[in-house]
Scaffold this motif. Structure first.
Motif, PDB file in Angstrom:
ATOM      1  N   MET A 146       6.820   0.011  -8.065  1.00 13.58           N
ATOM      2  CA  MET A 146       5.412  -0.975  -8.373  1.00 13.58           C
ATOM      3  C   MET A 146       4.650  -0.161  -9.432  1.00 13.58           C
ATOM      4  O   MET A 146       5.035   1.343  -9.333  1.00 13.58           O
ATOM      5  CB  MET A 146       4.608  -0.989  -7.024  1.00 13.58           C
TER       6      MET A 146
ATOM      7  N   SER B 103      -2.368   1.371  -6.924  1.00 12.18           N
ATOM      8  CA  SER B 103      -1.004   0.774  -6.949  1.00 12.18           C
ATOM      9  C   SER B 103      -1.152  -0.732  -6.574  1.00 12.18           C
ATOM     10  O   SER B 103      -1.819  -0.951  -5.644  1.00 12.18           O
ATOM     11  CB  SER B 103      -0.028   1.595  -6.003  1.00 12.18           C
ATOM     12  N   ASP B 104      -0.302  -1.386  -7.166  1.00 11.23           N
ATOM     13  CA  ASP B 104      -0.173  -2.906  -6.896  1.00 11.23           C
ATOM     14  C   ASP B 104       0.951  -3.006  -5.761  1.00 11.23           C
ATOM     15  O   ASP B 104       1.218  -4.244  -5.224  1.00 11.23           O
ATOM     16  CB  ASP B 104       0.321  -3.729  -7.966  1.00 11.23           C
ATOM     17  N   GLY B 105       1.357  -1.885  -4.996  1.00 16.33           N
ATOM     18  CA  GLY B 105       2.316  -2.121  -4.014  1.00 16.33           C
ATOM     19  C   GLY B 105       1.697  -1.429  -2.663  1.00 16.33           C
ATOM     20  O   GLY B 105       0.465  -1.448  -2.676  1.00 16.33           O
ATOM     21  N   SER B 106       2.326  -1.116  -1.815  1.00 16.97           N
ATOM     22  CA  SER B 106       1.684  -0.400  -0.535  1.00 16.97           C
ATOM     23  C   SER B 106       1.557   0.964  -0.474  1.00 16.97           C
ATOM     24  O   SER B 106       1.123   1.551   0.365  1.00 16.97           O
ATOM     25  CB  SER B 106       2.679  -1.021   0.663  1.00 16.97           C
TER      26      SER B 106
ATOM     27  N   GLU C 192       4.246   7.110  -7.062  1.00 18.34           N
ATOM     28  CA  GLU C 192       3.972   6.281  -5.955  1.00 18.34           C
ATOM     29  C   GLU C 192       4.476   6.683  -4.704  1.00 18.34           C
ATOM     30  O   GLU C 192       5.677   6.921  -4.626  1.00 18.34           O
ATOM     31  CB  GLU C 192       4.288   4.729  -6.299  1.00 18.34           C
TER      32      GLU C 192
ATOM     33  N   THR D 164       5.955   5.864  -1.401  1.00 18.92           N
ATOM     34  CA  THR D 164       6.687   4.904  -0.589  1.00 18.92           C
ATOM     35  C   THR D 164       7.709   5.355   0.281  1.00 18.92           C
ATOM     36  O   THR D 164       7.793   6.476   0.301  1.00 18.92           O
ATOM     37  CB  THR D 164       7.377   3.842  -1.783  1.00 18.92           C
TER      38      THR D 164
END
Length: 235
Positions: A1, A105-108, A213, A215
């Motif tokens: 992401m 982030s546009d993710g988790s 990021e 993850t």
């Protein structure tokens, strides 16, 4: 992401304590504050924000070659919100600048530090002698920082990054600028900076950090890798 870097607020002072202008930050993010200040002001005794977050100094205080110092402070997985400010304090008047940024982030995942590199460029403009080296992951965001304080009032500019915050008034402050770039691959990158009316100040301090990021695929990755670039000596 994709990761995103943005400015929350900037602050300046003629005294010994700087608080950035309040801004709205993400509820959860990694916060990075770039500070520049007079080298004779003593050690930084306070580096905190009004959200109760804890900040860690990254690398060492980088000299700009003109009497100033430059340094990043980072809080990973911090709490944000409205009216977010950062404060740093020294023993005596530091005439400093502080730039509070956030990585989201546009993710988790939550952005985490990957790399820190720093050094002094004595060659002259453009100041571009400190490279990131190979990034640990693809799709990182690079935060580049510069401080010259050679004279003048022009803002810092970059030919290959987006400047997020700049204070160029060298008559009043120990100035600095911060810029960002999202890089898709893991190849090395060299931030480049200029200041159009630097008044003959050819030497600058550079300090760059990268955020990856966090993850499930890289949660166990190592933390910061610190590399101090050797100063360049010219005849």
């Amino acid at each position: 992401m994709a990761l995103t870097a943005s400015l929350i607020g900037r602050g300046t002072t003629g005294g010994n304590s700087i608080t950035t202008v309040g801004g709205t930050s993400a509820g959860t993010a990694t916060f990075a504050c770039l500070v520049s200040y007079d080298a004779t002001a003593g050690a930084i005794t306070t580096a905190t924000d009004n959200k109760g977050n804890t900040y860690t100094a990254v690398g060492t205080a980088q000299a700009d070659g003109n009497g100033g110092l430059l340094r990043w402070y980072v809080c990973e997985n911090g709490t944000g919100g409205a009216g977010h400010t950062f404060t740093f304090t020294t023993a005596s008047n530091n005439f400093g600048v502080a730039h509070l940024l956030q990585g989201t982030s546009d993710g988790s995942g939550i952005p985490r530090l990957d790399i820190n590199v720093q050094g002094q460029d004595t060659v002259g403009q453009p100041w571009d002698t400190v490279a990131t080296g190979t990034l640990g992951y693809a799709n990182e965001v690079i935060l580049g920082a510069v401080a010259c304080n050679g004279g003048g009032t022009a803002a810092y500019a970059s030919s290959n990054m987006t400047v997020l915050s700049s204070e160029g008034d060298t008559t009043s402050f120990w100035t600095s600028g911060a810029a960002a770039l999202n890089q898709a691959g893991t190849g090395t990158f060299t931030p480049s900076f200029t200041q159009t009316d630097a008044g003959g100040g050819s030497t600058a301090g550079l300090s760059h950090i990268t955020l990856r990021e966090e993850t499930s695929g890289n949660a166990s990755a190592a933390g910061v890798t610190v590399t101090a670039a050797a100063s360049l000596i010219t005849g």
